[in-house]
Design a protein around this motif. Structure first.
Motif, PDB file in Angstrom:
ATOM      1  N   HIS A 156     -33.304 -62.299  20.503  1.00  0.00           N
ATOM      2  CA  HIS A 156     -33.253 -60.828  20.268  1.00  0.00           C
ATOM      3  C   HIS A 156     -31.686 -60.333  20.476  1.00  0.00           C
ATOM      4  N   TRP A 157     -30.951 -61.041  21.257  1.00  0.00           N
ATOM      5  CA  TRP A 157     -29.509 -60.604  21.683  1.00  0.00           C
ATOM      6  C   TRP A 157     -28.639 -61.291  20.425  1.00  0.00           C
ATOM      7  N   ASP A 158     -28.797 -62.348  20.113  1.00  0.00           N
ATOM      8  CA  ASP A 158     -28.112 -62.880  18.736  1.00  0.00           C
ATOM      9  C   ASP A 158     -28.294 -61.764  17.636  1.00  0.00           C
ATOM     10  N   MET A 159     -29.549 -61.450  17.489  1.00  0.00           N
ATOM     11  CA  MET A 159     -29.894 -60.348  16.500  1.00  0.00           C
ATOM     12  C   MET A 159     -28.784 -58.924  16.555  1.00  0.00           C
ATOM     13  N   GLN A 160     -28.807 -58.628  17.943  1.00  0.00           N
ATOM     14  CA  GLN A 160     -28.182 -57.435  18.095  1.00  0.00           C
ATOM     15  C   GLN A 160     -26.403 -57.658  17.866  1.00  0.00           C
ATOM     16  N   LEU A 161     -26.144 -58.922  18.393  1.00  0.00           N
ATOM     17  CA  LEU A 161     -24.617 -59.107  18.031  1.00  0.00           C
ATOM     18  C   LEU A 161     -24.468 -59.256  16.581  1.00  0.00           C
ATOM     19  N   PHE A 162     -25.409 -59.641  15.913  1.00  0.00           N
ATOM     20  CA  PHE A 162     -25.286 -59.915  14.505  1.00  0.00           C
ATOM     21  C   PHE A 162     -25.119 -58.410  13.675  1.00  0.00           C
ATOM     22  N   LYS A 163     -25.907 -57.474  14.288  1.00  0.00           N
ATOM     23  CA  LYS A 163     -25.923 -56.079  13.843  1.00  0.00           C
ATOM     24  C   LYS A 163     -24.425 -55.518  14.022  1.00  0.00           C
ATOM     25  N   ALA A 164     -23.829 -55.813  15.483  1.00  0.00           N
ATOM     26  CA  ALA A 164     -22.840 -55.286  15.724  1.00  0.00           C
ATOM     27  C   ALA A 164     -21.515 -55.863  15.044  1.00  0.00           C
ATOM     28  N   LEU A 165     -21.746 -56.982  14.628  1.00  0.00           N
ATOM     29  CA  LEU A 165     -20.710 -57.934  13.825  1.00  0.00           C
ATOM     30  C   LEU A 165     -20.563 -57.349  12.276  1.00  0.00           C
ATOM     31  N   GLU A 166     -21.826 -57.303  11.781  1.00  0.00           N
ATOM     32  CA  GLU A 166     -21.872 -56.393  10.597  1.00  0.00           C
ATOM     33  C   GLU A 166     -21.342 -55.417  10.251  1.00  0.00           C
ATOM     34  N   HIS A 167     -21.847 -54.197  11.337  1.00  0.00           N
ATOM     35  CA  HIS A 167     -21.224 -52.941  11.495  1.00  0.00           C
ATOM     36  C   HIS A 167     -19.604 -53.130  11.550  1.00  0.00           C
ATOM     37  N   GLN A 168     -19.033 -53.905  12.257  1.00  0.00           N
ATOM     38  CA  GLN A 168     -17.623 -54.263  12.153  1.00  0.00           C
ATOM     39  C   GLN A 168     -17.002 -54.623  11.144  1.00  0.00           C
ATOM     40  N   TYR A 169     -17.610 -55.650  10.339  1.00  0.00           N
ATOM     41  CA  TYR A 169     -17.237 -56.133   9.086  1.00  0.00           C
ATOM     42  C   TYR A 169     -17.362 -55.016   8.051  1.00  0.00           C
ATOM     43  N   ARG A 170     -18.413 -54.199   7.871  1.00  0.00           N
ATOM     44  CA  ARG A 170     -18.372 -53.255   6.919  1.00  0.00           C
ATOM     45  C   ARG A 170     -17.121 -52.127   7.289  1.00  0.00           C
ATOM     46  N   VAL A 171     -17.051 -51.744   8.653  1.00  0.00           N
ATOM     47  CA  VAL A 171     -16.127 -50.642   8.943  1.00  0.00           C
ATOM     48  C   VAL A 171     -14.683 -51.402   8.528  1.00  0.00           C
ATOM     49  N   GLY A 172     -14.509 -52.653   8.778  1.00  0.00           N
ATOM     50  CA  GLY A 172     -13.315 -53.291   8.497  1.00  0.00           C
ATOM     51  C   GLY A 172     -12.985 -53.256   7.056  1.00  0.00           C
ATOM     52  N   LEU A 173     -13.814 -53.587   6.329  1.00  0.00           N
ATOM     53  CA  LEU A 173     -13.641 -53.778   5.000  1.00  0.00           C
ATOM     54  C   LEU A 173     -13.417 -52.568   4.213  1.00  0.00           C
ATOM     55  N   GLU A 174     -14.059 -51.416   4.636  1.00  0.00           N
ATOM     56  CA  GLU A 174     -13.672 -50.030   4.116  1.00  0.00           C
ATOM     57  C   GLU A 174     -12.420 -49.576   4.539  1.00  0.00           C
ATOM     58  N   GLY A 175     -11.810 -50.060   5.570  1.00  0.00           N
ATOM     59  CA  GLY A 175     -10.514 -49.509   6.167  1.00  0.00           C
ATOM     60  C   GLY A 175      -9.538 -50.537   5.934  1.00  0.00           C
ATOM     61  N   LEU A 176      -9.705 -51.490   5.247  1.00  0.00           N
ATOM     62  CA  LEU A 176      -8.808 -52.735   5.118  1.00  0.00           C
ATOM     63  C   LEU A 176      -7.498 -52.104   4.492  1.00  0.00           C
ATOM     64  N   HIS A 177      -7.739 -51.381   3.619  1.00  0.00           N
ATOM     65  CA  HIS A 177      -6.494 -50.777   2.783  1.00  0.00           C
ATOM     66  C   HIS A 177      -5.288 -50.188   3.621  1.00  0.00           C
ATOM     67  N   MET A 178      -5.988 -49.689   4.569  1.00  0.00           N
ATOM     68  CA  MET A 178      -5.118 -48.852   5.629  1.00  0.00           C
ATOM     69  C   MET A 178      -4.458 -49.771   6.470  1.00  0.00           C
ATOM     70  N   GLU A 179      -5.010 -50.880   6.866  1.00  0.00           N
ATOM     71  CA  GLU A 179      -4.464 -51.941   7.997  1.00  0.00           C
ATOM     72  C   GLU A 179      -3.455 -52.804   7.499  1.00  0.00           C
ATOM     73  N   LEU A 180      -3.417 -53.146   6.191  1.00  0.00           N
ATOM     74  CA  LEU A 180      -2.609 -54.299   5.605  1.00  0.00           C
ATOM     75  C   LEU A 180      -1.209 -53.524   5.347  1.00  0.00           C
TER      76      LEU A 180
END
Length: 195
Positions: A156-180
């Motif tokens: 259960h907690w592995d799935m919750q961590l996966f959801k948080a990780l997936e969310h951060q990957y999406r947010v990171g990819l969407e804003g990657l151009h501003m970070e580089l």
């Protein structure tokens, strides 16, 4: 108006056992509703406590109540046996409730930590993200020796961590151009060809 002695005697007995009846009614309600109070993924963790309580609740004998009566059924006519049985039953219910509350509290705290992870940037705060995940793992590891059957809860907690990780990957990819950092590129042309 004079009450016949037989009725008075029965009323006295009923009055004496009324308290026991109320406690048994509360225990029966607990028995019928405990399933709804336990987090589904934590049910295997509480299995031993639940089985101990159920055994006492469904098999009311003097032996299980500590009365030493060789396993004979408890009756209302023996107040000492009944009192002992109710004490043991109430103690088992309290233990199950206490363990459930403790696990629910840990579950809630871990949920709050996972929600925090959703707000920690993997691009800018990678070490903080890793520390938070490690804290979650150490919490689960600390509970491991006390509770058998943690496989489902860990999943259960592995799935919750996966959801948080997936969310951060999406947010990171969407804003990657501003970070580089800005990349400077120069092209040199001679005779209409890139050199």
């Amino acid at each position: 108006f004079r009450i016949p002695s037989e009725i008075q005697m029965n009323a006295d007995v009923a009055h004496k056992f009324y308290r026991h009846g109320v406690v048994l009614k509360q225990v029966a309600h607990f028995y019928n509703t405990i399933d709804t109070q336990i987090v589904r993924s934590q049910k295997p963790l509480l299995l031993d406590y639940a089985l101990m309580f159920e055994k006492l609740a469904t098999n009311p004998t003097a032996k299980t109540a500590g009365g030493g009566g060789g396993g004979k059924s408890i009756t209302w006519s023996d107040p000492n046996q009944l009192e002992s049985y109710i004490e043991h039953l109430h103690a088992a219910a309290e233990k199950l409730t206490q363990e459930n509350r403790k696990l629910r509290q840990v579950h809630t705290q871990m949920g709050e930590q996972v929600v925090e992870l959703m707000g920690i940037s993997l691009l800018r705060q990678q070490s903080k993200w890793k520390d938070q995940v490690e804290a979650l793992r150490s919490t689960v590891d600390a509970l491991q020796p006390h509770y058998p059957g943690m496989k489902g809860w860990r999943k259960h907690w592995d799935m919750q961590l996966f959801k948080a990780l997936e969310h951060q990957y999406r947010v990171g990819l969407e804003g990657l151009h501003m970070e580089l950092p800005q990349i400077k590129c120069e092209l040199e042309f001679k005779n209409r060809q890139v050199q």
